[in-house]
Design an enzyme around this catalytic site. Structure first.
Site, PDB file in Angstrom:
ATOM      1  NE  ARG A 166      -3.012  -0.153   3.158  1.00  8.53           N
ATOM      2  CZ  ARG A 166      -4.228  -0.646   2.970  1.00  8.53           C
ATOM      3  NH1 ARG A 166      -5.138   0.048   2.323  1.00  8.53           N
ATOM      4  NH2 ARG A 166      -4.545  -1.851   3.439  1.00  8.53           N
ATOM      5  CB  CYS A 223     -28.388  -5.433  -8.831  1.00  6.18           C
ATOM      6  SG  CYS A 223     -28.508  -5.066 -10.558  1.00  6.18           S
TER       7      CYS A 223
HETATM    8  N1  LLP Z   1       3.313  -8.999   3.308  1.00  3.39           N
HETATM    9  C1  LLP Z   1       2.326  -9.885   3.519  1.00  3.39           C
HETATM   10  C2  LLP Z   1       2.655 -11.241   3.941  1.00  3.39           C
HETATM   11  C3  LLP Z   1       0.994  -9.502   3.317  1.00  3.39           C
HETATM   12  O1  LLP Z   1       0.012 -10.370   3.527  1.00  3.39           O
HETATM   13  C4  LLP Z   1       0.695  -8.190   2.899  1.00  3.39           C
HETATM   14  C5  LLP Z   1      -0.680  -7.756   2.677  1.00  3.39           C
HETATM   15  C6  LLP Z   1       1.770  -7.299   2.675  1.00  3.39           C
HETATM   16  C7  LLP Z   1       3.063  -7.738   2.907  1.00  3.39           C
HETATM   17  C8  LLP Z   1       1.566  -5.896   2.200  1.00  3.39           C
HETATM   18  O2  LLP Z   1       0.866  -5.124   3.133  1.00  3.39           O
HETATM   19  P1  LLP Z   1       0.684  -3.543   2.882  1.00  3.39           P
HETATM   20  O3  LLP Z   1       2.045  -2.899   2.948  1.00  3.39           O
HETATM   21  O4  LLP Z   1       0.062  -3.387   1.545  1.00  3.39           O
HETATM   22  O5  LLP Z   1      -0.211  -3.108   3.978  1.00  3.39           O
HETATM   23  N2  LLP Z   1      -7.069  -5.718   0.603  1.00  3.39           N
HETATM   24  C9  LLP Z   1      -6.773  -5.007   1.820  1.00  3.39           C
HETATM   25  C10 LLP Z   1      -5.344  -5.166   2.243  1.00  3.39           C
HETATM   26  C11 LLP Z   1      -4.921  -6.610   2.398  1.00  3.39           C
HETATM   27  C12 LLP Z   1      -3.486  -6.784   2.791  1.00  3.39           C
HETATM   28  C13 LLP Z   1      -3.078  -8.206   2.646  1.00  3.39           C
HETATM   29  N3  LLP Z   1      -1.709  -8.484   2.939  1.00  3.39           N
HETATM   30  C14 LLP Z   1      -7.147  -3.533   1.633  1.00  3.39           C
HETATM   31  O6  LLP Z   1      -7.644  -3.157   0.570  1.00  3.39           O
HETATM   32  O7  LLP Z   1      -7.012  -2.746   2.571  1.00  3.39           O
END
Ligand code: LLP
Length: 410
Positions: A274, A340
């Site tokens: 992110r 929908c």
């Molecule tokens: N490493 C692992 C093992 C992960 O499972 C994830 C994200 C990351 C790194 C990266 O995390 P970040 O830096 O992006 O926070 N769909 C959700 C977020 C799901 C995150 C899943 N794992 C949303 O839209 O907020």
């Protein structure tokens, strides 16, 4: 990289109205220089102490992956498909790590044959499977265990992953035992330790608590003759979706974590998703119809929950900005899609000017987990994606057509 030039909202130097004209709507628009700069911030903070592995689940468009591979990013992957994408754009396999609770034999074999840096192993049964496949194809498998440190950060419950009771990793109290089992396996090489506590975390404290717990395991392992080369701190750093949120920088995070692991010869891996790509991408949508009711006003747009799932799934907030400055009176508005379901909204109760049909708004900071989580629900073809670099644009994903919906169906 999002800025107003006179009356026009632009990504880098390109007016969003020009993008809408040239590529149509709805379209994901990315600023190349924004995510490069986000990545460089991580790289600068880490220096030569390890690898920044982009979590490509956040956005796996191959053009975006290629830019990151070209500037030296590693990749955090979670499926054979993600490893495949990364190899196709020439990520260095020795910078690819692979996590996930359900790796299949096919995926494990593919990762081994392509010599990825390491598996982040999430159970002893998975360790067994990796060991057996490695033996069959006569290679050694390099691993870290993903440890569940039992830390509960303040974020949406669906994206908390390091808390007791979640499916992720080896339970904290079983960590040392797991390493002792791995040490006896002939085809396993122990390389590191991994933890990832969740996503959209704006406070450094839970990262620090997790690191202290991981450090305790690292020390216990040393007493048992197991010395680790890599500490993988996961991803999870949040971004500022609203004006009152304050996100720590990669430097803030790393200086805290490095003070926990004082050992200078350990290498570190960070897996941001992110915080690399979210604020570099935005969803450009067009108002199709308006509806004025006693209760509230609606802007009905050409993007729905299938294109951007975050608002309905996590009650996520994305700022919505008209792409032309206008002085019209503002009214309380729900911005919704054509699907929908009443859960099909992009933003609720927003104070927005009364726009005309055909005008566009930008749903901001949707570069992470936007396009990546989209679907064809309601038989809506996947959107176009456009990459902006200075004053140039390129189409990095063609808008799908109705025919594409039937591609794999008999
Ligand atoms: N490493 C692992 C093992 C992960 O499972 C994830 C994200 C990351 C790194 C990266 O995390 P970040 O830096 O992006 O926070 N769909 C959700 C977020 C799901 C995150 C899943 N794992 C949303 O839209 O907020």
């Amino acid at each position: 990289m999002l800025n107003f030039k006179n009356e026009d909202l632009c990504v880098e130097q390109v007016k969003l109205s020009d993008i809408a004209k040239k590529y149509g709507t709805s379209t994901y628009v990315y600023s190349r220089n924004q995510f490069i700069s986000n990545f460089e911030n991580y790289k600068k903070a880490l220096g030569c102490r390890g690898i920044v592995c982009f979590a490509c689940k956040a956005n796996s468009n191959r053009a975006i992956l290629k830019v990151l591979a070209d500037i030296g990013a590693g990749a955090d992957t979670t499926s054979g498909g993600e490893i495949y994408r990364c190899l196709k754009v020439n990520f260095d396999p020795s910078k690819i790590v692979y996590a996930g609770v359900g790796k299949t034999s096919e995926e494990i074999e593919y990762a081994l044959k392509n010599k990825i840096l390491m598996f982040n192993v999430e159970s002893l049964e998975e360790l067994d499977a990796i060991d057996k496949i490695a033996s069959r194809i006569k290679v050694k498998a390099k691993i870290a265990f993903r440890i569940n440190p039992y830390v509960d950060p303040d974020t949406h419950s669906y994206i908390v992953t390091g808390k007791k009771g979640t499916k992720f990793g080896i339970p904290y109290e079983d960590a040392v035992k797991a390493y002792l089992v791995a040490k006896k396996k002939k085809n396993i090489v122990i390389l590191g330790i991994h933890s990832h506590i969740g996503s959209q975390i704006l406070d450094i404290e839970p990262f620090k608590i997790a690191a202290q717990k991981i450090k305790k395991i690292v020390d216990d392992l040393e007493k048992n003759g197991i010395r680790l080369e890599y500490i993988n701190c996961g991803g999870g750093l949040g971004i500022e979706y609203t004006k009152d949120q304050k996100a720590p920088s990669p430097e803030d995070l790393m200086s805290e974590l490095f003070s926990v692991f004082d050992d200078k010869d350990k290498k570190f891996i960070f897996e941001p998703g992110r915080s690399i790509i979210a604020n570099a991408g935005h969803l450009l949508v067009k108002v199709i119809y308006r509806k004025f009711t006693d209760e509230k006003n609606f802007l009905i747009t050409d993007a729905g929950m299938n294109d951007l799932m975050r608002p309905t799934l996590y009650k996520a907030y994305h700022e919505i900005i008209p792409i032309k400055k206008i002085n019209a009176r503002k009214v309380k508005t729900d911005v919704v899609g054509p699907i929908c379901e009443s859960g099909d909204f992009i933003g609720k109760d927003r104070m927005l000017p009364v726009l005309a049909q055909g005008e566009c708004v930008l749903v901001t900071c949707t570069g992470a987990y936007g396009a990546a989580m989209s679907s064809e629900y309601n038989s809506r073809p996947l959107l176009a994606e456009v990459l902006v670099n200075g004053n140039k644009t390129s189409l990095i994903r063609k808008r799908a057509k109705w025919e594409d919906l039937l591609l794999n169906e008999e």
